[in-house]
Design an enzyme around this catalytic site. Structure first.
Site, PDB file in Angstrom:
ATOM      1  N   CYS A 264     -18.087 -39.335  14.365  1.00 24.62           N
ATOM      2  CA  CYS A 264     -17.634 -38.364  13.360  1.00 24.62           C
ATOM      3  C   CYS A 264     -16.761 -39.013  12.292  1.00 24.62           C
ATOM      4  O   CYS A 264     -16.925 -38.764  11.101  1.00 24.62           O
ATOM      5  CB  CYS A 264     -16.821 -37.243  14.010  1.00 24.62           C
ATOM      6  SG  CYS A 264     -17.818 -35.950  14.752  1.00 24.62           S
ATOM      7  N   HIS A 265     -15.770 -39.806  12.761  1.00 21.30           N
ATOM      8  CA  HIS A 265     -14.720 -40.291  11.854  1.00 21.30           C
ATOM      9  C   HIS A 265     -15.085 -41.603  11.165  1.00 21.30           C
ATOM     10  O   HIS A 265     -14.391 -42.013  10.234  1.00 21.30           O
ATOM     11  CB  HIS A 265     -13.411 -40.517  12.625  1.00 21.30           C
ATOM     12  CG  HIS A 265     -12.779 -39.262  13.168  1.00 21.30           C
ATOM     13  ND1 HIS A 265     -12.129 -38.344  12.377  1.00 21.30           N
ATOM     14  CD2 HIS A 265     -12.707 -38.768  14.432  1.00 21.30           C
ATOM     15  CE1 HIS A 265     -11.662 -37.353  13.128  1.00 21.30           C
ATOM     16  NE2 HIS A 265     -12.004 -37.583  14.377  1.00 21.30           N
TER      17      HIS A 265
ATOM     18  N   CYS B  37      -9.291 -32.911  20.319  1.00 20.88           N
ATOM     19  CA  CYS B  37     -10.543 -33.361  19.728  1.00 20.88           C
ATOM     20  C   CYS B  37     -11.543 -33.707  20.837  1.00 20.88           C
ATOM     21  O   CYS B  37     -12.734 -33.393  20.749  1.00 20.88           O
ATOM     22  CB  CYS B  37     -10.272 -34.579  18.843  1.00 20.88           C
ATOM     23  SG  CYS B  37     -11.487 -34.798  17.543  1.00 20.88           S
TER      24      CYS B  37
ATOM     25  N   CYS C 186      25.134 -40.337  20.210  1.00 23.46           N
ATOM     26  CA  CYS C 186      24.838 -41.768  20.345  1.00 23.46           C
ATOM     27  C   CYS C 186      24.107 -42.289  19.112  1.00 23.46           C
ATOM     28  O   CYS C 186      24.468 -43.321  18.555  1.00 23.46           O
ATOM     29  CB  CYS C 186      23.980 -42.044  21.583  1.00 23.46           C
ATOM     30  SG  CYS C 186      24.938 -42.159  23.101  1.00 23.46           S
TER      31      CYS C 186
ATOM     32  N   ARG D 177       9.760 -41.865  27.090  1.00 25.48           N
ATOM     33  CA  ARG D 177      11.060 -42.411  26.704  1.00 25.48           C
ATOM     34  C   ARG D 177      12.104 -41.306  26.628  1.00 25.48           C
ATOM     35  O   ARG D 177      13.256 -41.492  27.033  1.00 25.48           O
ATOM     36  CB  ARG D 177      10.943 -43.137  25.359  1.00 25.48           C
ATOM     37  CG  ARG D 177      12.244 -43.785  24.886  1.00 25.48           C
ATOM     38  CD  ARG D 177      12.649 -44.904  25.823  1.00 25.48           C
ATOM     39  NE  ARG D 177      13.983 -45.427  25.551  1.00 25.48           N
ATOM     40  CZ  ARG D 177      15.108 -44.882  26.004  1.00 25.48           C
ATOM     41  NH1 ARG D 177      15.061 -43.779  26.737  1.00 25.48           N
ATOM     42  NH2 ARG D 177      16.271 -45.416  25.727  1.00 25.48           N
TER      43      ARG D 177
ATOM     44  N   CYS E 225      15.830 -40.631  28.454  1.00 26.71           N
ATOM     45  CA  CYS E 225      17.083 -40.232  27.798  1.00 26.71           C
ATOM     46  C   CYS E 225      17.688 -39.026  28.514  1.00 26.71           C
ATOM     47  O   CYS E 225      18.887 -38.994  28.781  1.00 26.71           O
ATOM     48  CB  CYS E 225      16.837 -39.878  26.334  1.00 26.71           C
ATOM     49  SG  CYS E 225      17.144 -41.237  25.195  1.00 26.71           S
TER      50      CYS E 225
END
Lengths: 243, 142
Positions: free
Chosen positions: A63-64, A96, A162, A200, A204
């Site tokens: 498609c792309h 998609c 922070c 990530r 935290c």
């Protein structure tokens, strides 16, 4: 009146300008390695992602076209889809896959999704972040901003305490950055592998002993949008290299 | 009424884990527990990376310690700059002195948002641990 408004907004504009790219907080060695594909393990995922892009009958490529057509896309995500859902790159790829490729979703944090996300994001490497925050995105942005500023967890810390006030200082041996998401998915030495921004963010949350939200949760998606807006003008660094 | 309050105090873990205290000026003069404090235990608590993790933000005058943070002020000489009562209040809840303080409250369970269920209702340090840390920091005279 308008002049007064501008004056009132001036300090905000100044602090926004002071946000610096994440790579400036890396050690010189790590920074050089991030810029060198031959020494950056994250490129294994990029290569795999480019292979996935071409693979199968109803491939992304069918498609792309070539994956280079994705140039600039990562600078505009997270984005609000036509049905009103806030999607980050991972969410857009999964949707998609299900809707247009008739395939099962890869699953958040799967190696395949990390690879494809990294390969797509990589096409925008070095380009300036410019996520749209008007229209339907405005309410999501406000939600993410509120999350960013809220003190939370047993240690009662907000993101900003922070990453605004103390960027450049050290937590143990680590330099605090401005907390942009521009390097994700990133290869983290601590992980010995590639991981998403939401992984990530979970670290935290754990660090301040707060509730960890699921990967792809509304809390982290809206925060991701705020971080992307905060990073406007900053270069996409994905795939990043982090300690 | 008083009996009802005491019962509530005992029945609610969140309260039971935090010792009652009285703030005087910028200090909390009375020790939180009657048992004698230990500076040696306090030193171990300060250096422990899993619980208090003081050194993630502060440096102490100890050449054996590496990778100490600089978000908070160095603790060398804190025992000369502050009285034990002032140190105690700054450990228990620094936001009582400065609402914007970045330093966490180490002996508080109320008024917190989105606390990880594993830590809900528990302060970072017990009353005894606070006293041990006060004893250690008060000895850092230079």
């Amino acid at each position: 009146m308008r002049r007064w408004l501008l004056l009132a907004l001036w300090p905000l504009a100044v602090s926004a300008q002071e946000v610096r790219p994440s790579r400036e907080f890396l050690s010189p060695a790590l920074r050089a390695q991030q810029e060198d594909p031959s020494r950056h393990p994250g490129w294994l995922w990029v290569d795999e992602g480019e292979a996935i892009w071409r693979r199968g009958e109803r491939s992304c490529q069918s498609c792309h076209g070539d994956i280079s057509a994705m140039r600039g896309v990562a600078t505009r995500y997270p984005a609000v889809a036509s049905d009103g859902a806030l999607l980050n790159l991972e969410g857009r790829i999964e949707r998609c896959r299900v809707e247009n490729q008739g395939a099962a979703p890869f699953g958040y944090e799967s190696e395949a999704l990390l690879s494809l996300t990294a390969a797509v994001a990589r096409q925008s490497r070095g380009m300036a972040m410019s996520v749209p925050v008007d229209g339907a995105a405005a309410a999501f942005l406000e939600e993410g901003h509120a999350f960013y500023e809220t003190r939370q967890g047993q240690l009662n810390l907000s993101c900003g305490q922070c990453h605004d006030a103390n960027a450049g200082r050290r937590l143990r041996g680590d330099v605090i950055s401005h907390g942009l998401g521009t390097g994700y998915p990133a290869y983290r030495l601590e992980w010995n592998g590639m991981g998403s921004l939401h992984r990530r963010l979970r670290a935290c949350s754990l660090g301040v002993r707060a509730t960890q939200f699921p990967l792809g949760s509304r809390e982290y998606l809206t925060l991701e949008l705020y971080l992307a807006h905060r990073a406007r003008g900053m270069p996409v660094e994905a795939p990043g290299l982090r300690r | 009424m008083r009996a009802a309050l005491v019962l509530l105090w005992l029945a609610t873990p969140a309260f039971a884990e935090v010792a009652p205290f009285i703030v005087t000026g910028d200090a909390l003069e009375a020790p939180l527990v009657a048992a004698p404090a230990s500076a040696a235990r306090g030193e171990a608590i300060v250096k422990n990376r899993e619980t208090a993790n003081c050194l993630i933000c502060h440096a102490i005058p100890d050449p054996r310690e590496r990778f100490m943070g600089d978000v908070g002020p160095p603790l060398a000489g804190v025992g000369s700059r502050l009285t034990p009562g002032q140190i105690r209040l700054r450990l228990v809840d620094p936001t009582r002195l400065n609402a914007e303080a970045i330093m966490p409250a180490y002996h508080r369970t109320e008024g917190l948002n989105r606390v990880d269920p594993r830590y809900l209702g528990r302060p970072v340090l017990t009353a005894m641990e606070i006293e041990d840390v006060v004893a250690y920091l008060a000895r850092l005279k230079e």
